[in-house]
Scaffold this motif. Structure first.
Motif, short mmCIF file in Angstrom:
data_model
loop_
_atom_site.label_atom_id
_atom_site.label_comp_id
_atom_site.label_asym_id
_atom_site.label_seq_id
_atom_site.Cartn_x
_atom_site.Cartn_y
_atom_site.Cartn_z
N THR A 466 30.70 29.05 41.82
CA THR A 466 31.39 28.61 43.39
C THR A 466 32.50 29.95 43.63
OG1 THR A 466 32.85 27.37 43.05
CG2 THR A 466 31.08 26.32 43.49
N ILE A 467 32.73 29.23 45.15
CA ILE A 467 33.32 30.72 45.52
C ILE A 467 35.36 30.06 44.59
CG2 ILE A 467 35.00 31.03 47.72
CD1 ILE A 467 32.42 32.64 47.69
N LYS A 468 35.73 29.25 44.66
CA LYS A 468 36.35 28.82 44.51
C LYS A 468 36.79 29.36 42.63
CE LYS A 468 39.16 24.63 42.35
NZ LYS A 468 39.27 22.62 42.65
N ASP A 469 35.31 28.84 41.89
CA ASP A 469 35.46 29.30 40.34
C ASP A 469 35.54 31.05 40.95
OD1 ASP A 469 34.70 29.26 37.47
OD2 ASP A 469 32.88 30.05 38.13
N PHE A 470 35.55 31.38 41.25
CA PHE A 470 35.55 33.13 41.66
C PHE A 470 36.95 33.20 41.70
CE2 PHE A 470 35.32 37.23 44.00
CZ PHE A 470 35.09 37.90 43.04
N MET A 471 37.39 33.02 42.54
CA MET A 471 38.81 32.87 43.20
C MET A 471 39.04 33.00 42.34
SD MET A 471 38.62 34.89 45.92
CE MET A 471 40.53 34.86 46.30
N ARG A 472 39.55 31.73 41.48
CA ARG A 472 40.07 31.43 39.79
C ARG A 472 40.09 32.42 39.20
NH1 ARG A 472 44.07 28.81 42.28
NH2 ARG A 472 43.50 26.58 43.03
N ARG A 473 38.63 33.11 38.63
CA ARG A 473 38.78 34.00 38.08
C ARG A 473 39.23 35.53 37.97
NH1 ARG A 473 34.78 32.79 33.73
NH2 ARG A 473 33.46 30.66 34.75
N SER A 474 39.47 35.60 39.19
CA SER A 474 39.81 37.00 39.98
C SER A 474 41.17 36.67 39.76
CB SER A 474 39.71 37.13 41.73
OG SER A 474 38.26 37.43 41.37
N GLN A 497 28.55 38.23 47.40
CA GLN A 497 27.00 36.95 47.00
C GLN A 497 27.50 36.41 45.54
OE1 GLN A 497 25.68 33.98 47.01
NE2 GLN A 497 24.40 34.91 48.70
N ILE A 498 27.82 35.39 45.37
CA ILE A 498 28.21 34.59 44.19
C ILE A 498 26.95 34.24 43.60
CG2 ILE A 498 30.76 34.31 44.50
CD1 ILE A 498 29.56 31.20 44.72
N ASN A 499 25.92 33.51 44.34
CA ASN A 499 24.69 34.28 43.58
C ASN A 499 23.82 34.85 43.60
OD1 ASN A 499 21.71 32.85 44.56
ND2 ASN A 499 22.09 31.06 44.11
N MET A 509 26.33 36.08 51.70
CA MET A 509 26.50 35.05 52.18
C MET A 509 27.70 35.25 53.72
SD MET A 509 29.13 33.52 49.02
CE MET A 509 30.31 35.39 49.19
N ASP A 510 27.44 34.12 54.53
CA ASP A 510 27.99 34.29 55.54
C ASP A 510 29.31 34.09 55.87
OD1 ASP A 510 25.07 33.82 56.72
OD2 ASP A 510 25.66 31.30 57.28
N ASN A 511 30.22 33.89 54.49
CA ASN A 511 31.69 34.25 54.63
C ASN A 511 31.73 35.60 53.86
OD1 ASN A 511 31.17 32.62 52.72
ND2 ASN A 511 33.27 31.61 53.08
N ALA A 512 31.19 36.74 53.41
CA ALA A 512 31.11 37.30 52.71
C ALA A 512 32.25 38.78 53.20
CB ALA A 512 29.78 38.44 52.45
#
Length: 708
Positions: A466-474, A497-499, A509-512
């Motif tokens: 998810t976006i949340k997963d990606f940002m926490r990892r970042s 695009q996280i997928n 993603m629309d909110n890329a």
């Protein structure tokens, strides 16, 4: 026959009487018993101990007599017993992934490409552990070794061996080991005919680790650009596609210093040819020059197994193991001649042409936990130098990175490498470890464990759920020794695009752009932190203090830190408490003192737990009262002539701080060509003084800001 057996047993039991103990450096002793192996971790350490720095450390004292360390040699091998009291906490054994406090565990630190559970299989095993009582023990062996960390007790030590008659009401009760208070760490080294035991004296945990790192030659000081951002492109990108990715970073003002090129740059990669694939990179030198002009360093992926199509194959054919990997040679890096051949080719073909570093993959053995994992060379392998396959596996990552690192060292050019295996006495090598595992909480724990091992860990970011997963990892990557995004199987940056499937179809993603802006915010903070991090790494190099370390290292008397495996210090002044995807909030423990929330400037009293709720663009860090925190205006990359414009944030009653200033690129600092920049705060005014031989200026102090 019975008399002969009795004599042999007597000799085995009394072998400790024939041990020799010598002082190697201040606070470092070596016990030798029997005939030690030729190929040990320390035998490959060519960096000299930093004796002046070692002499400055406070004197330590063992909590036991050194003669109480027992060494027994028998037909099986060697057994070492080290005293252990009931209250001791143990840490170390390398880059452990599944455990933190090792007391009460059976540890088998063996190199493995897929670390799992808490037994000790890892990319960076060491036979070194440290006690919170202020000492460290290193068993100098490359053999597969087992440590029983207070889990076994001998029959003769039991005053009453009568069964207690108790049963169990659960599986946990039935199999519970009640020997956690056993009086020894027992070490089993099968096949050895003798052993060397290194003893590092404290007086506390941090001093022990400093002593170990300084004895190993000092900590690593990477090139300053290595503390920026590294991005690895898709494995099959062409020269043109890498150029476009470079332009994407610069056009969108996203910080990036290094572009990593994955396997297809070579004509053969499993095994490796080390020859540019002209179908993908028709003009290698032109490509390197173009990247340099855009402010990028180039890092090349490879591994050490030499393809029959490689120019290195014939020169190394008689200097390799007797088993192949992916039909390629396994160079005998225990042989100086083999290492020199491998290094000379890399220097002439790549480093002289401008390649800034390498990603050294696949040097960590196939997964020994599964029978179908068979890609690497077997333990029964033999090498011309005389080292066997078991020992070679344990040290392969070290001797490999040493061969590459020495190219740069001899050229007076610093680097920052990637490697997938390491071992003991590798503190001085600027090589960040990485893993194909991807559990975020384990990645955080490995930041802490790296500090006990003289290793650098990179919790790289790949795709996310998810976006949340990606940002926490970042966030975690930004708060680590190397900020790395590995997109080796992604067409586009993961923040667009996280997928994975959609990413490779160019369906963004629309909110890329919104996520891209959030990532830019995090990476800009990383670039702001570079001067502070560089100073922390200088302390690592010159004083042996790990730049990233567990709280128990700084607060060894605080029981709340004994098992705290998800918070850590960055340098002397920043406490990090990362969150994972599972968390919107988390509890954080702040040790003694007063702490400031970096995001809100709220003050917190130490010695207590608090709940924090940082957003996805806020860094979960706390600043210790008394800190002058130098944060730079973000730059998109660090060039040779970059001058950092710094704002000094003064927290509470701060009076002084320092920055390490040099060219950031060479080893000239070893000749004293550096400055200590003193940041002074007194009576509401800031001042800057410099002392040293470096003639240029890298830091410009622009502002001072008080945080009350």
């Amino acid at each position: 026959m019975k008399k002969i057996f009795t004599l042999i047993l007597f000799i085995a039991l009394q072998i400790n009487a024939f041990s020799q103990t010598v002082d190697l450096a201040t606070g470092v002793k070596k016990i030798t018993s029997g005939t030690a192996d030729k190929f040990t971790p320390y035998s490959f350490c060519t960096e000299k101990p930093m004796t002046t720095a070692l002499d400055k450390l406070p004197a330590g004292k063992l909590p036991f007599n050194i003669s109480d360390i027992r060494i027994n040699i028998n037909e099986r091998g060697v057994v070492v017993e080290i005293p252990l009291d009931d209250s001791e906490q143990l840490y170390g054994f390398g880059l452990q992934i599944g455990s933190f406090n090792q007391r009460g565990l059976r540890k088998r630190p063996i190199v493995n490409d897929n670390p799992l559970n808490d037994l000790g299989y890892t990319h960076g095993p060491t036979t070194f552990y440290v006690s919170n009582k202020g000492y460290g023990i290193l068993i100098n062996t490359s053999r597969y070794t087992t440590f029983y960390c207070g889990t076994t007790d001998k029959l003769k030590n039991k005053a009453n061996t009568k069964a207690d008659g108790k049963g169990g009401n659960s599986v946990e009760e039935l199999y519970k080991n009640d020997n956690a208070a056993a009086g020894n760490v027992t070490v089993d080294i099968p096949g050895a005919k003798g052993i060397e035991v290194f003893v590092f004296e404290g007086p506390d945990v941090k001093s022990v680790i400093q002593r170990y790192n300084l004895f190993s030659g000092g900590g690593a000081l990477p090139a300053i650009w290595g503390l920026g951002v590294k991005y690895r492109v898709k494995a099959d990108f062409t020269q043109n596609q890498v150029n476009k990715m470079a332009d994407y970073f610069r056009v969108n003002h996203i910080p990036c210093d290094v572009l990593g090129i994955e396997p297809r740059w070579q004509t053969a990669s499993y095994s490796c040819s080390y020859v540019w694939n002209k179908d993908f990179f028709p003009s290698p030198q032109g490509f390197i020059d173009t990247m340099k002009a855009k402010g990028f360093r180039v890092n090349l992926w490879e591994h050490a197994f030499v393809s029959p199509s490689s120019p290195l194959y014939e020169p190394l054919k008689n200097k390799a193991g007797n088993y192949l990997v992916w039909n390629g040679l396994v160079p005998d890096f225990a042989d100086t001649a083999a290492s020199n051949i491998f290094a000379a080719y890399h220097k002439k073909t790549f480093v002289d042409e401008g390649i800034s570093g390498f990603k050294m993959d696949e040097c960590d053995n196939s997964n020994i936990a599964f029978g179908n994992a068979t890609w690497s060379f077997p333990e029964l392998s033999q090498f011309p130098s005389g080292i066997d396959g078991e020992q070679m596996h344990q040290v392969f990552g070290v001797v490999y990175q040493k061969a590459i690192y020495n190219i740069y060292k001899e050229m007076n050019q610093r680097t920052y490498l990637d490697v997938r295996a390491s071992n003991a006495f590798a503190s001085s090598y600027p090589a960040a470890l990485y893993s194909d595992t991807y559990e975020h909480d384990e990645y955080i724990r490995m930041i802490l464990n790296s500090g006990f091992s003289g290793m650098i860990w990179s919790p790289e970011v790949r795709e996310s759920n998810t976006i949340k997963d990606f940002m926490r990892r970042s966030q975690t990557a930004v708060l680590s020794a190397q900020t790395l995004y590995n997109s080796w199987y992604l067409q586009n940056p993961p923040w667009l695009q996280i997928n994975k499937e959609k990413n490779n179809k160019n369906e963004l993603m629309d909110n890329a752009k919104e996520i891209e802006a959030d990532v830019r915010t995090l990476l800009n903070f990383r670039m702001s932190l570079v001067p502070y991090l560089y100073n922390a790494f200088a302390d690592y190099r010159l004083k042996g203090i790990p730049p990233f370390r567990a709280l128990v290292m700084d607060y060894p008397q605080d029981k709340n830190t004994f098992n705290l495996s998800d918070e850590y210090m960055i340098g002397d002044c920043i406490l990090a408490a990362p969150l994972t995807e599972k968390q919107d909030e988390r509890k954080v423990y702040l040790p003694a003192g007063t702490w400031y929330d970096y995001n809100t400037n709220q003050k917190y009293e130490g010695g207590k737990h608090y709940t924090i709720k940082p957003s996805l663009t806020q860094l979960p860090i706390f600043i210790k009262e008394g800190t002058i925190l130098p944060l730079a205006k973000p730059v998109e990359h660090v060039a040779a002539n970059t001058k950092f414009e710094i704002t000094c944030y003064v927290y509470g009653n701060a009076t002084a701080a320092t920055l390490f200033e040099d060219d950031g690129l060479t080893f000239n600092y070893e000749k004293g060509n550096y400055n200590t920049v003193n940041l002074l705060w007194n009576n509401g005014k800031g001042a800057v003084t410099r002392s040293g031989k470096f003639k240029n200026t890298r830091y410009i102090i622009k502002k001072w800001q008080v945080i009350n």
